[in-house]
Design an enzyme around this catalytic site. Structure first.
Site, PDB file in Angstrom:
ATOM      1  N   MET A 296      40.346  42.063  45.416  1.00 31.57           N
ATOM      2  CA  MET A 296      39.358  41.056  45.007  1.00 31.57           C
ATOM      3  C   MET A 296      39.986  39.660  44.996  1.00 31.57           C
ATOM      4  O   MET A 296      41.188  39.515  44.864  1.00 31.57           O
ATOM      5  CB  MET A 296      38.825  41.367  43.603  1.00 31.57           C
ATOM      6  N   CYS A 297      39.140  38.679  45.096  1.00 31.18           N
ATOM      7  CA  CYS A 297      39.617  37.307  45.142  1.00 31.18           C
ATOM      8  C   CYS A 297      39.440  36.664  43.771  1.00 31.18           C
ATOM      9  O   CYS A 297      38.903  37.263  42.853  1.00 31.18           O
ATOM     10  CB  CYS A 297      38.822  36.533  46.179  1.00 31.18           C
TER      11      CYS A 297
END
Lengths: 261, 261
Positions: free
Chosen positions: A1-2
């Site tokens: 995930m960012c």
């Protein structure tokens, strides 16, 4: 995930402190080594810095964390690639022009490949990410529905509907702006904190750094910071609900829209 | 008048040397104190640095002249404002997306106010300059004429026609790219130099600096630099004629189009 980072403020404010915290997650305390970007609005102008290199090693990131670019609306993103290779055109934030405004967008999450069958008319992706495709689709919808800029409440309701459609394809946490309004939408993780008088001290979670906002603000300043997860460990952040859209303007909540029960 | 700088190369090349020369004109040896910008293509990605501050004083310009960002296509501009106040949204280069490509544009010259009566359909200016308006008009024409990307010779001929129309309104010196092709068009001042093996030494006109390209290139490198006026004082630059368009690709001239006699 960012990791996402946004800011909405009523006076031009630098984001050096929060950005320093976020940067550590780009290959330092976090696994997000696949590039980063940050966009600053100054009036209607938009200035974006992109770097496909890890933020913790980036010379440009170093400049940003030291050089106080002041802005009322900021959108930033550190990437951990899932869809699309690591290259400049796949690096958030993305931008397009609509109604003579520069729209800027960053996304955290992943959407199913079904998305790439959704037709596009006006805006087309330059890179190969699901995120940029979703941005093009979203602006396409807005442009078709509103050839001219509508009232903000109408616009917010419509963007919320579009986000709800995108959420059917997976995780869609969003930061979006046209300079004045910062639209945020949450599927899984997004939170914010509003700082205003009386200001206190804030201490970063990701590195040994604190700032006393009392010393660098005036009593009228209102500054909201939005992030994937809280960036400080001595303040209370508010979490957005799943399906919730919050619109900020001048550092304040303008509108909150929840998913219909 | 403003200063333009472009580069087309067959291998990713840094532009530190030429940019150092250009920067001096932003408030140093030249009167162009009203902001500057530089755009680098990396693959299909586009990275633009904008600063409304004079380049000779700019911390960001300092970074660019020291930090070798390598690119095959570069467009840069230093501004001396005539139409439109000094602010970020009026700072070149401008960019828009067409056919899933980021188009980037910088203009030197001034066009009559008549331009603002030319209708726009798809692209609208964010700022108030004649330059950005002309860019929106130009892309509008291309988009209407070619809903899909045409052959490059067809495209060049059409862009040349549009430039000829714009030239009826005043001075229109142009740098334009979609990443691979660098389109240049001249009304008054634009020149270029192609550097290739055997490389020699080049000496900047605007400050005491020289570089021996032999030491920093391979025998296969071909690098063309385009500028408003020659940047070096010991090399022979070619001048574009009034009404001439030259298209560069991989550092080489792909096509030259002259005004019909």
């Amino acid at each position: 995930m960012c990791e996402l980072l946004g800011m909405s403020a009523n006076v031009p404010t630098d984001i050096c402190f929060s950005f320093t915290g976020l940067m550590q997650r780009g290959g330092g305390t976090g696994p997000h080594r696949d590039g980063w970007g940050i966009a600053f609005y100054e009036g209607n102008g938009l200035r974006i810095f992109h770097d496909p290199a890890p933020s913790v090693e980036s010379r440009i990131a170093q400049l940003i964390s030291e050089y106080p670019i002041k802005s009322c609306t900021v959108i930033s993103h550190i990437r951990q690639a899932n869809v699309g290779k690591v290259c400049l055109e796949n690096t958030h934030p993305f931008d397009r022009e609509l109604w003579g405004k520069k729209w800027c967008y960053a996304h955290n999450g992943q959407l199913s490949a079904e998305l790439f069958n959704w037709p596009l008319e006006h805006y087309f992706p330059v890179g190969t990410t699901d995120s940029e495709y979703a941005f093009c689709w979203l602006l396409d919808q807005i442009r078709k529905r509103f050839p001219e800029p509508p009232e903000i409440t109408q616009l917010t309701a419509f963007i919320h509907q579009c986000c709800e459609q995108l959420r059917t394809l997976g995780v869609f946490n969003l930061l979006l702006s046209e300079s004045r309004h910062l639209f945020t939408y949450c599927t899984t993780r997004l939170c914010w904190i509003t700082r205003q008088s009386p200001f206190g001290e804030a201490r970063l979670s990701d590195c040994d750094m604190a700032v006393n906002f009392e010393a660098v603000t005036t009593p009228d300043d209102i500054v909201t910071v939005i992030a994937t997860d809280p960036l400080t460990n001595n303040e209370t952040w508010s979490r957005l609900q799943t399906g919730e859209m919050v619109v900020f303007v001048d550092g304040k909540v303008l509108q909150r829209l929840h998913t219909a029960p």
